[in-house]
Design a protein around this motif. Structure first.
Motif, PDB file in Angstrom:
ATOM      1  N   UNK A   1      23.835  22.690  58.478  1.00 56.05           N
ATOM      2  CA  UNK A   1      23.241  23.461  57.350  1.00 56.05           C
ATOM      3  C   UNK A   1      23.304  24.857  57.622  1.00 56.05           C
ATOM      4  N   UNK A   2      23.021  25.228  58.848  1.00 61.17           N
ATOM      5  CA  UNK A   2      23.381  26.962  59.067  1.00 61.17           C
ATOM      6  C   UNK A   2      24.824  27.186  58.809  1.00 61.17           C
ATOM      7  N   UNK A   3      25.662  26.397  59.269  1.00 62.89           N
ATOM      8  CA  UNK A   3      26.995  26.564  58.689  1.00 62.89           C
ATOM      9  C   UNK A   3      27.259  26.923  57.203  1.00 62.89           C
ATOM     10  N   UNK A   4      26.893  25.744  56.520  1.00 60.09           N
ATOM     11  CA  UNK A   4      27.028  26.016  55.148  1.00 60.09           C
ATOM     12  C   UNK A   4      26.261  27.205  54.560  1.00 60.09           C
ATOM     13  N   UNK A   5      24.983  27.535  55.273  1.00 61.60           N
ATOM     14  CA  UNK A   5      24.397  28.732  54.505  1.00 61.60           C
ATOM     15  C   UNK A   5      24.696  30.017  54.995  1.00 61.60           C
ATOM     16  N   UNK A   6      25.193  30.138  56.265  1.00 61.07           N
ATOM     17  CA  UNK A   6      25.265  31.442  56.821  1.00 61.07           C
ATOM     18  C   UNK A   6      26.741  31.863  57.188  1.00 61.07           C
ATOM     19  N   UNK A   7      27.418  30.807  57.424  1.00 59.63           N
ATOM     20  CA  UNK A   7      29.064  31.065  57.890  1.00 59.63           C
ATOM     21  C   UNK A   7      29.967  30.555  57.062  1.00 59.63           C
ATOM     22  N   UNK A   8      29.875  29.685  56.180  1.00 61.32           N
ATOM     23  CA  UNK A   8      30.986  29.143  55.361  1.00 61.32           C
ATOM     24  C   UNK A   8      31.364  30.285  54.293  1.00 61.32           C
ATOM     25  N   UNK A   9      32.748  30.283  54.010  1.00 62.42           N
ATOM     26  CA  UNK A   9      33.039  31.208  53.093  1.00 62.42           C
ATOM     27  C   UNK A   9      33.833  30.406  52.058  1.00 62.42           C
ATOM     28  N   UNK A  10      33.753  31.019  50.559  1.00 64.42           N
ATOM     29  CA  UNK A  10      34.138  30.508  49.558  1.00 64.42           C
ATOM     30  C   UNK A  10      35.933  30.671  49.629  1.00 64.42           C
ATOM     31  N   UNK A  11      36.843  29.833  48.966  1.00 66.38           N
ATOM     32  CA  UNK A  11      37.975  30.147  48.797  1.00 66.38           C
ATOM     33  C   UNK A  11      38.028  31.152  47.458  1.00 66.38           C
ATOM     34  N   UNK A  12      39.216  31.577  47.450  1.00 66.51           N
ATOM     35  CA  UNK A  12      39.354  32.704  46.125  1.00 66.51           C
ATOM     36  C   UNK A  12      39.062  31.779  44.874  1.00 66.51           C
ATOM     37  N   UNK A  13      39.720  30.502  44.865  1.00 63.63           N
ATOM     38  CA  UNK A  13      39.820  29.635  43.681  1.00 63.63           C
ATOM     39  C   UNK A  13      38.115  29.091  43.462  1.00 63.63           C
ATOM     40  N   UNK A  14      37.453  28.850  44.272  1.00 65.29           N
ATOM     41  CA  UNK A  14      36.033  28.371  44.354  1.00 65.29           C
ATOM     42  C   UNK A  14      35.071  29.631  43.846  1.00 65.29           C
ATOM     43  N   UNK A  15      35.594  30.769  44.376  1.00 64.42           N
ATOM     44  CA  UNK A  15      34.802  32.100  43.774  1.00 64.42           C
ATOM     45  C   UNK A  15      34.995  32.377  42.195  1.00 64.42           C
TER      46      UNK A  15
ATOM     47  N   UNK B   1      17.913   9.857  72.318  1.00 66.90           N
ATOM     48  CA  UNK B   1      18.957  10.929  72.523  1.00 66.90           C
ATOM     49  C   UNK B   1      19.793  11.203  71.428  1.00 66.90           C
ATOM     50  N   UNK B   2      20.423  10.155  71.098  1.00 68.46           N
ATOM     51  CA  UNK B   2      21.372  10.265  69.798  1.00 68.46           C
ATOM     52  C   UNK B   2      20.621  10.597  68.549  1.00 68.46           C
ATOM     53  N   UNK B   3      19.522  10.249  68.354  1.00 66.08           N
ATOM     54  CA  UNK B   3      18.578  10.754  67.189  1.00 66.08           C
ATOM     55  C   UNK B   3      18.573  12.387  67.374  1.00 66.08           C
ATOM     56  N   UNK B   4      18.407  12.878  68.551  1.00 71.42           N
ATOM     57  CA  UNK B   4      18.337  14.364  68.889  1.00 71.42           C
ATOM     58  C   UNK B   4      19.447  14.882  68.416  1.00 71.42           C
ATOM     59  N   UNK B   5      20.617  14.372  69.126  1.00 71.84           N
ATOM     60  CA  UNK B   5      21.710  15.119  68.739  1.00 71.84           C
ATOM     61  C   UNK B   5      22.230  15.231  67.490  1.00 71.84           C
ATOM     62  N   UNK B   6      21.917  13.832  66.657  1.00 71.65           N
ATOM     63  CA  UNK B   6      22.146  13.960  65.134  1.00 71.65           C
ATOM     64  C   UNK B   6      21.631  14.809  64.625  1.00 71.65           C
ATOM     65  N   UNK B   7      20.070  15.276  64.989  1.00 75.80           N
ATOM     66  CA  UNK B   7      19.211  16.268  64.250  1.00 75.80           C
ATOM     67  C   UNK B   7      19.933  17.685  64.602  1.00 75.80           C
ATOM     68  N   UNK B   8      20.440  17.790  65.582  1.00 78.87           N
ATOM     69  CA  UNK B   8      21.071  19.137  66.103  1.00 78.87           C
ATOM     70  C   UNK B   8      22.269  19.443  65.300  1.00 78.87           C
ATOM     71  N   UNK B   9      23.001  18.346  64.990  1.00 75.99           N
ATOM     72  CA  UNK B   9      24.411  18.086  64.357  1.00 75.99           C
ATOM     73  C   UNK B   9      23.957  18.550  62.965  1.00 75.99           C
ATOM     74  N   UNK B  10      23.041  18.054  62.264  1.00 74.92           N
ATOM     75  CA  UNK B  10      22.564  18.120  60.971  1.00 74.92           C
ATOM     76  C   UNK B  10      22.011  19.777  60.668  1.00 74.92           C
ATOM     77  N   UNK B  11      21.442  20.326  61.670  1.00 77.29           N
ATOM     78  CA  UNK B  11      20.753  21.593  61.535  1.00 77.29           C
ATOM     79  C   UNK B  11      21.984  22.405  61.653  1.00 77.29           C
ATOM     80  N   UNK B  12      23.025  22.252  62.727  1.00 71.39           N
ATOM     81  CA  UNK B  12      24.278  23.182  62.685  1.00 71.39           C
ATOM     82  C   UNK B  12      24.847  23.268  61.389  1.00 71.39           C
TER      83      UNK B  12
END
Length: 169
Positions: A32-46, A19-30
């Motif tokens: 990765x999705x956040x970093x790819x599709x949701x996260x935003x640059x700051x103006x400095x990083x841009x 159960x903990x391994x499955x929850x960890x995998x779900x967390x990692x996938x979440x």
């Protein structure tokens, strides 16, 4: 502790490890999705990374710089000490106001040092959302693990009692 008890506890720990391994995998996938599709640059990083693709950038509209037109709006966006010029081409949005934190989606032009945006949205606070999920889910997992362990121990105690008779006897 008898052999049956050890085996039962091993089964419980193995089941919860899965159960903990499955929850960890779900967390990692979440994440990765956040970093790819949701996260935003700051103006400095841009300004530092100068991506040549569609990106999301977050910041606050600088007061006194917002000029709304019929087809486009022009303003400066800042986060911290860094400020960039933004040209927003899209439907008129009530979220576009001075001193408003927002996330814009568009393309950065490093030659003009300007950002052309076509989508706008309010700045979500994912830290609070994640904290709410963790505050509710982690205690629930500990509670369920403890209850299953107690139920297994109770079952073992009942089976060891002299009064226990298997069905069909």
């Amino acid at each position: 502790m008898k052999l049956g008890e050890r085996e039962s506890l091993r089964i419980i720990y193995f089941r919860w490890a899965i159960v903990l391994i499955i929850l960890g995998a779900i967390g990692v996938l979440g994440y990765l999705r956040y970093e790819k599709e949701v996260a935003a640059f700051s103006t400095e990083a841009l300004l530092r990374e100068r991506p040549n693709q569609v990106v999301r950038v977050r910041g606050t509209v600088v007061p006194g710089t917002l000029i709304k037109g019929e087809l486009e709006s022009v303003f400066n966006l800042e986060e911290g000490q860094t400020e960039i010029a933004v040209r927003y081409i899209g439907k008129e949005d009530d979220n576009l106001r001075e001193l408003k934190q927002m996330v814009l989606q568009g393309i950065f032009d490093p030659n003009k040092m300007a950002f052309s945006a076509d989508k706008i949205s309010p700045n979500p606070h994912y830290g609070f959302i994640l904290a709410a999920y963790l505050v509710s889910i982690v205690p629930l997992v500990f509670f369920l693990f403890g209850m299953e362990r107690k139920m297994m121990m109770l079952s073992i105690l009942i089976k060891e009692e002299k009064g226990y008779q298997p069905e069909g006897s």
